[in-house]
Design an enzyme around this catalytic site. Sequence first.
Site, PDB file in Angstrom:
ATOM      1  N   GLY A  55       0.856  -1.192   0.000  1.00  0.00           N
ATOM      2  CA  GLY A  55       0.000   0.000   0.000  1.00  0.00           C
ATOM      3  C   GLY A  55       0.894   1.244   0.000  1.00  0.00           C
ATOM      4  NE  ARG A  92       5.106  -3.831  -4.501  1.00  0.00           N
ATOM      5  CZ  ARG A  92       3.811  -3.870  -4.233  1.00  0.00           C
ATOM      6  NH1 ARG A  92       3.379  -3.645  -3.011  1.00  0.00           N
ATOM      7  NH2 ARG A  92       2.931  -4.109  -5.189  1.00  0.00           N
ATOM      8  CD  GLN A 205      -3.547  -6.783  -3.033  1.00  0.00           C
ATOM      9  OE1 GLN A 205      -4.322  -7.420  -3.733  1.00  0.00           O
ATOM     10  NE2 GLN A 205      -2.348  -6.420  -3.473  1.00  0.00           N
ATOM     11  CG  ASP A 246      -0.680   1.800  -5.769  1.00  0.00           C
ATOM     12  OD1 ASP A 246      -0.270   1.259  -4.731  1.00  0.00           O
ATOM     13  OD2 ASP A 246      -1.779   1.516  -6.288  1.00  0.00           O
ATOM     14  CE  LYS A 257      -2.774  -4.118  -6.267  1.00  0.00           C
ATOM     15  NZ  LYS A 257      -1.366  -4.497  -6.541  1.00  0.00           N
TER      16      LYS A 257
HETATM   17  O1  MRU Z   1       0.210  -4.131  -4.447  1.00  0.00           O
HETATM   18  P1  MRU Z   1      -0.252  -3.360  -3.264  1.00  0.00           P
HETATM   19  O2  MRU Z   1      -1.085  -4.138  -2.299  1.00  0.00           O
HETATM   20  O3  MRU Z   1       0.858  -2.586  -2.594  1.00  0.00           O
HETATM   21  O4  MRU Z   1      -1.203  -2.316  -3.964  1.00  0.00           O
HETATM   22  C1  MRU Z   1      -1.528  -1.144  -3.425  1.00  0.00           C
HETATM   23  C2  MRU Z   1      -2.960  -1.091  -3.192  1.00  0.00           C
HETATM   24  O5  MRU Z   1      -3.400  -1.623  -2.210  1.00  0.00           O
HETATM   25  C3  MRU Z   1      -3.872  -0.420  -4.090  1.00  0.00           C
HETATM   26  O6  MRU Z   1      -3.470  -0.214  -5.364  1.00  0.00           O
HETATM   27  C4  MRU Z   1      -4.496   0.737  -3.372  1.00  0.00           C
HETATM   28  O7  MRU Z   1      -5.725   0.944  -3.916  1.00  0.00           O
HETATM   29  C5  MRU Z   1      -3.695   1.985  -3.433  1.00  0.00           C
HETATM   30  S1  MRU Z   1      -2.490   2.070  -2.215  1.00  0.00           S
HETATM   31  C6  MRU Z   1      -3.172   3.178  -1.139  1.00  0.00           C
END
Ligand code: MRU
Length: 366
Positions: A55, A92, A205, A246, A257
Site C-alpha cells: 500500500g 517496488r 487485498q 499508488d 491496483k
Molecule cells: O500491491 P499493493 O497491495 O501494494 O497495492 C496497493 C494497493 O493496495 C492499491 O493499489 C491501493 O488501492 C492503493 S495504495 C493506497
Amino acid sequence: MKVGDRNFRTIWLDAADNTVVQLIDQRKLPHDFVIEDIRTPEEMATAIREMHVRGAGLIGAAAGYGLYLAALRYGDSFEEIRKAAALLAATRPTAVNLAWAIERQLKEISRGSNAEERIRRSRETAEAIANEDAASCQRIGEYGVALIRQLASKKNGQTVNVLTHCNAGWLAFVDYGSATAPIYAAHGSGLPVHVWVNETRPRGQGSKLTAWELGQEGVPHTVIADNAAGHLMQRGLVDLVLVGTDRTTYTGDVANKIGTYMKALAAADNNVPFYVALPSSSFDWQTRNGRDIPIEERSDDEVKAAEVWSNGVHHRIALAPNDSPASNFAFDVTPRHLITGLITERGICPADEISITGLFPERIAS
Ligand code: MRU
C-alpha cells in the site's frame, strides 16, 4: 484503527527498544495477526518487496523507517546509507511514496555531520513521515465524508453503497486509510454506509485485507468477485466508487491496483461518481502522462495459485495447470476524464492539472 479491542498502527518503533521497527505482517491476514520485528534496512527491503507491508502510504513510511535503521547501522558513512536507500528504492516500482520518502530522508540525513546527528535526524524524519501520513488520511476522511453525507440525504437517509477496489484502507497507510477514511468517518458519525469489497485478484487485498479491517471496525460490507462490479452498477446498487492510488500524475491520471480502470469505465457508463482518495505524497509531480507511470509486473505464480496462512502454516493451492503461462500486471492507469474528483488532505478537486496544482502550489514549484 481497531484490531479486536485494541488500536494499532501498521508500523511503529518498538517502545522498549528503539533500534527495532515493528509492523503487521499482512501476508498472514485475515487468519493470523502477526507482528514482525525489523532490525536492518535489508530486512525492511525484504518486507516491502515480499509484501509483508504494502500500500502506497505504508510503503513510504516503511522506507522512512528503513533509512532510520540504516543510519543506526551505517551512521558513520553517508555512502553506506545511500546504498541502503538504493536497495529500498528498488523494491517496488509503482507507488511513488517510496521514492518520495527516500528522497526526504536522504536530504535530512545528509544535513547531519556525524553518526549521532544522522541517527537523530533520520528517526525524527521517519516519525514525521508516519505521523503526517496518518494525519493526511484523517483529513481525507473529514473532506470525503461530505460526499457520503450528500448521497445519504439524496437517498432520504437510506444506506449509501460504496464500492472499493483493493485495499486503500488503514493497512495500506499508517492509520485510517485513504479510500476508507471517509467510510470510517461516515460510520463513526452514524451515517448508514455499506461497502462492496472487490475481492481483487490475484493477491486478494480486498477480500483478505479490506474486508478484515472493515469487519474489525463494524462497518457493514459484502465481498464480491471482481467481475461483479459492473453488474451491481447497472442494477443501481452502487452510489459511489471510492478507490485509492499508488501514483497519480499532477495532471490527474491515476495508477491503482489492476482492475481499477474497468471499474471506472463501468462507473462512467452508469453515471456513478468515481472518486480517488490520496495524500499528496502519492502525487507524482514529474510525470505528466499516466502512460509513463511504471507498472509493476509480478510473479505469474500469484495468478496461478491461491495462497493463505492459517495457524502459522502456509497453504498454496494451484488454480491453473502448472505449465500454462500467466501474466501479472499489478496496476493499471485510469485516465483523468473518467474520474469525478480527487479527495486530498487539502480538499476535493477535479482530476486536472490546474485544480491539482492550485491545491498544492508549492509542490509544482519544487
Ligand atoms: O500491491 P499493493 O497491495 O501494494 O497495492 C496497493 C494497493 O493496495 C492499491 O493499489 C491501493 O488501492 C492503493 S495504495 C493506497
